[in-house]
Design a protein around this motif. Structure first.
Motif, mmCIF file in Angstrom:
data_model
loop_
_atom_site.group_PDB
_atom_site.id
_atom_site.type_symbol
_atom_site.label_atom_id
_atom_site.label_comp_id
_atom_site.label_asym_id
_atom_site.label_seq_id
_atom_site.Cartn_x
_atom_site.Cartn_y
_atom_site.Cartn_z
ATOM 1 N N MET A 179 0.852 -1.167 0.000
ATOM 2 C CA MET A 179 0.000 0.000 0.000
ATOM 3 C C MET A 179 0.901 1.234 0.000
ATOM 4 S SD MET A 179 -2.896 1.065 2.792
ATOM 5 C CE MET A 179 -1.913 0.546 4.143
ATOM 6 N N ALA A 180 0.661 2.117 -0.928
ATOM 7 C CA ALA A 180 1.489 3.312 -1.005
ATOM 8 C C ALA A 180 0.618 4.540 -1.180
ATOM 9 C CB ALA A 180 2.459 3.190 -2.166
ATOM 10 N N GLY A 181 0.972 5.594 -0.503
ATOM 11 C CA GLY A 181 0.306 6.873 -0.688
ATOM 12 C C GLY A 181 -1.153 6.905 -0.297
ATOM 13 N N ARG A 182 -1.799 7.953 -0.763
ATOM 14 C CA ARG A 182 -3.196 8.197 -0.417
ATOM 15 C C ARG A 182 -4.152 7.694 -1.480
ATOM 16 N NH1 ARG A 182 -3.273 13.940 2.724
ATOM 17 N NH2 ARG A 182 -1.054 14.288 2.537
ATOM 18 N N LEU A 183 -3.676 6.876 -2.380
ATOM 19 C CA LEU A 183 -4.525 6.293 -3.412
ATOM 20 C C LEU A 183 -5.158 7.375 -4.290
ATOM 21 C CD1 LEU A 183 -6.214 3.684 -1.069
ATOM 22 C CD2 LEU A 183 -4.193 3.352 -2.474
ATOM 23 N N GLY A 184 -4.390 8.421 -4.583
ATOM 24 C CA GLY A 184 -4.864 9.496 -5.451
ATOM 25 C C GLY A 184 -5.816 10.475 -4.796
ATOM 26 N N THR A 185 -5.903 10.468 -3.476
ATOM 27 C CA THR A 185 -6.826 11.350 -2.755
ATOM 28 C C THR A 185 -6.055 12.341 -1.891
ATOM 29 O OG1 THR A 185 -6.978 10.000 -0.759
ATOM 30 C CG2 THR A 185 -8.436 9.404 -2.594
ATOM 31 N N CYS A 186 -6.780 13.125 -1.127
ATOM 32 C CA CYS A 186 -6.183 14.057 -0.159
ATOM 33 C C CYS A 186 -6.600 13.698 1.268
ATOM 34 C CB CYS A 186 -6.630 15.482 -0.457
ATOM 35 S SG CYS A 186 -6.046 16.125 -2.014
ATOM 36 N N VAL A 187 -6.891 12.429 1.539
ATOM 37 C CA VAL A 187 -7.427 12.026 2.834
ATOM 38 C C VAL A 187 -6.403 12.148 3.952
ATOM 39 C CG1 VAL A 187 -9.161 10.491 1.835
ATOM 40 C CG2 VAL A 187 -6.921 9.579 2.472
ATOM 41 N N ASP A 188 -6.932 12.216 5.190
ATOM 42 C CA ASP A 188 -6.107 12.251 6.390
ATOM 43 C C ASP A 188 -5.592 10.873 6.770
ATOM 44 O OD1 ASP A 188 -6.645 15.053 7.036
ATOM 45 O OD2 ASP A 188 -8.645 14.396 7.627
ATOM 46 N N VAL A 189 -6.414 9.827 6.504
ATOM 47 C CA VAL A 189 -6.121 8.479 6.979
ATOM 48 C C VAL A 189 -6.375 7.468 5.861
ATOM 49 C CG1 VAL A 189 -6.638 6.749 8.743
ATOM 50 C CG2 VAL A 189 -6.935 9.167 9.278
ATOM 51 N N VAL A 190 -5.425 6.540 5.682
ATOM 52 C CA VAL A 190 -5.589 5.414 4.768
ATOM 53 C C VAL A 190 -5.618 4.150 5.627
ATOM 54 C CG1 VAL A 190 -4.593 4.098 2.860
ATOM 55 C CG2 VAL A 190 -4.350 6.594 2.913
ATOM 56 N N PHE A 191 -6.678 3.352 5.486
ATOM 57 C CA PHE A 191 -6.803 2.102 6.232
ATOM 58 C C PHE A 191 -6.330 0.949 5.362
ATOM 59 C CE2 PHE A 191 -9.702 4.815 8.520
ATOM 60 C CZ PHE A 191 -9.462 4.456 9.844
ATOM 61 N N GLY A 192 -5.485 0.093 5.928
ATOM 62 C CA GLY A 192 -5.009 -1.091 5.237
ATOM 63 C C GLY A 192 -6.122 -2.101 5.036
ATOM 64 N N PRO A 193 -5.848 -3.152 4.263
ATOM 65 C CA PRO A 193 -6.870 -4.119 3.859
ATOM 66 C C PRO A 193 -7.655 -4.765 4.994
ATOM 67 C CG PRO A 193 -4.851 -4.489 2.645
ATOM 68 C CD PRO A 193 -4.546 -3.447 3.684
ATOM 69 N N ASN A 194 -7.028 -5.084 6.102
ATOM 70 C CA ASN A 194 -7.729 -5.768 7.196
ATOM 71 C C ASN A 194 -7.872 -4.911 8.444
ATOM 72 O OD1 ASN A 194 -7.997 -8.285 5.763
ATOM 73 N ND2 ASN A 194 -5.779 -8.461 5.990
ATOM 74 N N ALA A 195 -7.615 -3.627 8.324
ATOM 75 C CA ALA A 195 -7.610 -2.755 9.494
ATOM 76 C C ALA A 195 -8.969 -2.663 10.169
ATOM 77 C CB ALA A 195 -7.112 -1.364 9.119
ATOM 78 N N PHE A 196 -10.046 -2.487 9.399
ATOM 79 C CA PHE A 196 -11.364 -2.344 10.018
ATOM 80 C C PHE A 196 -11.764 -3.606 10.765
ATOM 81 C CE2 PHE A 196 -12.206 1.086 6.797
ATOM 82 C CZ PHE A 196 -12.321 2.110 7.716
ATOM 83 N N ALA A 197 -11.523 -4.768 10.192
ATOM 84 C CA ALA A 197 -11.854 -6.025 10.868
ATOM 85 C C ALA A 197 -11.079 -6.150 12.174
ATOM 86 C CB ALA A 197 -11.570 -7.211 9.953
ATOM 87 N N ALA A 198 -9.800 -5.801 12.154
ATOM 88 C CA ALA A 198 -8.976 -5.869 13.362
ATOM 89 C C ALA A 198 -9.475 -4.901 14.427
ATOM 90 C CB ALA A 198 -7.515 -5.578 13.019
ATOM 91 N N ILE A 199 -9.866 -3.700 14.010
ATOM 92 C CA ILE A 199 -10.340 -2.696 14.964
ATOM 93 C C ILE A 199 -11.656 -3.132 15.601
ATOM 94 C CG2 ILE A 199 -11.222 -0.334 15.163
ATOM 95 C CD1 ILE A 199 -9.080 0.356 12.920
#
Length: 113
Positions: free
Chosen positions: A1-21
């Motif tokens: 995972m690199a960068g903001r995925l073409g956006t200006c967001v404050d936070v980028v969540f990795g693929p399994n981050a929400f499930a872990a949280i």
């Protein structure tokens, strides 16, 4: 995972981050968010990879998704500036905030797959 995925967001969540949280919020009164701080031509942002040591912020289970002064103070103490996630686990909802010296505000975020 690199960068903001073409956006200006404050936070980028990795693929399994929400499930872990959500999983961790069901078991703990609070916890840290693992990840890193990165920067690009648009400024500084945080990448959240999961739960563990408070590298980029903290999560708190709550009834509802409003950040409290106690939560903001805990993030400020642990990280200075960081991500605050308030999880209403039974409702399946969360809110993402950025915390800094001036207080807190809702954060913009995107999830990477």
């Amino acid at each position: 995972m690199a960068g903001r995925l073409g956006t200006c967001v404050d936070v980028v969540f990795g693929p399994n981050a929400f499930a872990a949280i959500f999983d961790a919020a069901g078991r703990a009164a609070k916890g840290g968010l693992t990840g890193k701080v990165d920067a690009d031509g648009k400024g500084i942002f945080r990448i959240v990879e999961g739960c563990g040591k408070a590298e980029v912020g903290m999560f708190f289970p709550s009834e509802g998704t409003e950040a409290t002064d106690e939560m903001v103070s805990a993030v400020r103490y642990e990280c200075g500036t960081g991500v605050l996630i308030v999880v209403d686990e039974p409702a399946g909802e969360l809110a993402v905030y950025m915390v800094d010296d001036n207080g807190h505000r809702l954060a913009s975020a995107v999830q990477s797959e």
